[in-house]
Write a protein that holds these residues in place. Structure first.
Motif, PDB file in Angstrom:
ATOM      1  N   GLN A 125      37.655  50.866  44.318  1.00 43.72           N
ATOM      2  CA  GLN A 125      36.140  49.462  44.067  1.00 43.72           C
ATOM      3  C   GLN A 125      34.759  50.152  44.203  1.00 43.72           C
ATOM      4  O   GLN A 125      34.335  48.841  43.705  1.00 43.72           O
ATOM      5  N   PRO A 138      34.361  38.760  43.267  1.00 41.41           N
ATOM      6  CA  PRO A 138      33.681  38.875  42.357  1.00 41.41           C
ATOM      7  C   PRO A 138      32.254  37.852  42.228  1.00 41.41           C
ATOM      8  O   PRO A 138      32.261  37.487  43.023  1.00 41.41           O
ATOM      9  N   GLU A 189      36.242  31.157  39.956  1.00 42.44           N
ATOM     10  CA  GLU A 189      36.795  32.535  40.149  1.00 42.44           C
ATOM     11  C   GLU A 189      37.086  33.619  41.311  1.00 42.44           C
ATOM     12  O   GLU A 189      37.666  34.016  42.023  1.00 42.44           O
ATOM     13  N   VAL A 193      40.208  35.250  42.680  1.00 42.60           N
ATOM     14  CA  VAL A 193      41.000  36.443  43.253  1.00 42.60           C
ATOM     15  C   VAL A 193      40.960  36.532  44.890  1.00 42.60           C
ATOM     16  O   VAL A 193      42.213  37.532  45.075  1.00 42.60           O
ATOM     17  N   LYS A 256      49.198  44.495  39.208  1.00 42.22           N
ATOM     18  CA  LYS A 256      47.336  45.043  40.016  1.00 42.22           C
ATOM     19  C   LYS A 256      46.203  44.693  40.246  1.00 42.22           C
ATOM     20  O   LYS A 256      46.721  43.338  40.927  1.00 42.22           O
ATOM     21  N   PHE A 258      42.284  43.965  41.784  1.00 43.53           N
ATOM     22  CA  PHE A 258      41.355  43.107  41.329  1.00 43.53           C
ATOM     23  C   PHE A 258      40.178  44.787  41.656  1.00 43.53           C
ATOM     24  O   PHE A 258      39.851  44.979  42.138  1.00 43.53           O
ATOM     25  N   PRO A 260      37.412  46.080  38.992  1.00 41.27           N
ATOM     26  CA  PRO A 260      36.878  45.516  37.772  1.00 41.27           C
ATOM     27  C   PRO A 260      35.668  47.036  37.506  1.00 41.27           C
ATOM     28  O   PRO A 260      35.741  47.109  36.226  1.00 41.27           O
ATOM     29  N   ARG A 261      35.620  47.846  38.205  1.00 40.44           N
ATOM     30  CA  ARG A 261      34.981  49.318  38.510  1.00 40.44           C
ATOM     31  C   ARG A 261      35.894  50.390  38.002  1.00 40.44           C
ATOM     32  O   ARG A 261      35.174  51.585  37.805  1.00 40.44           O
TER      33      ARG A 261
END
Length: 335
Positions: A125, A138, A189, A193, A256, A258, A260-261
């Motif tokens: 994360q 997000p 968004e 999520v 998958k 979440f 993003p990093r």
């Protein structure tokens, strides 16, 4: 690397020390430290919370440690090369941490295993374990958290499960909380999520030779602080199987997480850990992959040889998210 783990890991190793041991692994021997990067690393270290100067700023392991700290802190990287180097460090980290978990699990160290699992959550994360799990979502940053804590007409929200409970089926909740500080599309968004976060129902049934009766016995959901405990009577010195059923609430289109990093796509997964908190012993551990709907897993243990009462704790630990772990007490009475 496994020899390093065997020599330096202990039953009560802290998350900070686990991070240090992780970055001392041989896999980071060849991480490049380019011309003048030792001076960059020294400057960089002043912005990060953990001191790693003892090895020198021209050491590749020091650089790996700094890059992971920056990843957890979401700090700005000072050079383009550091972005590429961070991807390399992260790519190695999960595999090394899995080996670390194998070592401490083999040694039967409950606290060290749970902390190594937390370190994997942090790595996926890009957050410190002390950060609010709401920051997984997000667009949310630390300064947005006050809007969840100062709600006039709703209960304050401090973590992901609480927000899921309030917002499920009610996207207007987020609009009310964040409408003054985020755009409507950003809030949509966040809601998408949030609703795809894994919500897991857990049920436990004890079976095997130790159980009195043929049907097994269900474990009631009581906490260690609960006023009443459901003590389950078992035979001494017999194998007992905890049959654990995991059920996902809601649907998710793919496996998958979440994250993003994290530089690669990461499948959601779980650890089931059975431990004795009083003695610090890890009794059993199993991995569970992406939970599309329902999974049934067995964890076995032997009951004490003499008449006694004992509390085992089942931990359901995410390998992708912070703040979604669960724990359940299994209270047994051997007689």
């Amino acid at each position: 690397t496994v020899k390093l783990f065997d020599e330096r890991l202990e039953s009560d190793t802290s998350v900070e020390d686990l991070l240090l041991i992780l970055t001392d692994a041989r896999e980071y021997d060849d991480l490049p430290v380019r011309h003048n990067e030792d001076h960059v690393n020294e400057t960089f270290a002043k912005e990060l919370p953990i001191d790693v100067a003892h090895k020198g700023y021209d050491d590749p392991h020091t650089k790996a440690h700094l890059l992971l700290q920056a990843h957890y802190s979401r700090a700005d990287l000072l050079m383009t090369d550091y972005v590429t180097d961070t991807k390399s460090v992260l790519d190695q980290a999960i595999r090394i941490l899995q080996a670390m978990i194998d070592v401490v699990s083999f040694k039967g160290w409950l606290a060290a295993a749970l902390r190594a699992m937390q370190l994997i959550q942090m790595t996926v994360q890009g957050r410190w374990i002390r950060d609010s799990s709401l920051l997984t979502l997000p667009w949310l940053e630390h300064h947005h958290l006050e809007y969840f804590l100062n709600q006039r007409h709703r209960r304050r929200v401090e973590c992901l499960p609480e927000l899921v409970g309030q917002a499920a089926g009610k996207p207007g909740v987020l609009q009310t909380v964040l409408g003054d500080v985020l755009a409507r599309q950003q809030i949509k968004e966040i809601y998408r999520v949030l609703m795809e976060m894994p919500q897991i129902e857990v049920s436990i049934c004890l079976k095997g030779e130790a159980v009195l009766g043929e049907r097994g016995c269900d474990v009631k959901n009581t906490t260690r602080e609960g006023a009443e405990r459901d003590w389950l009577r078992l035979k001494p010195d017999e194998e007992c199987v905890s049959q654990i059923t995991l059920t996902r609430i809601g649907k998710k289109s793919d496996s998958k997480a979440f994250a993003p990093r994290f530089p690669k796509a990461k499948d959601e997964g779980w650890w089931l850990v059975l431990g004795d908190v009083e003695s610090g012993e890890l009794v059993a551990v199993k991995r569970v992959g992406f939970l599309r709907r329902t999974a049934r897993v067995n964890l076995a243990f032997y009951t004490p040889e003499t008449e006694s009462r004992k509390i085992y704790t089942l931990y359901v630990v995410s390998d992708s998210y912070t703040g979604l772990d669960q724990q359940y007490d299994i209270c047994i009475e051997v007689r």
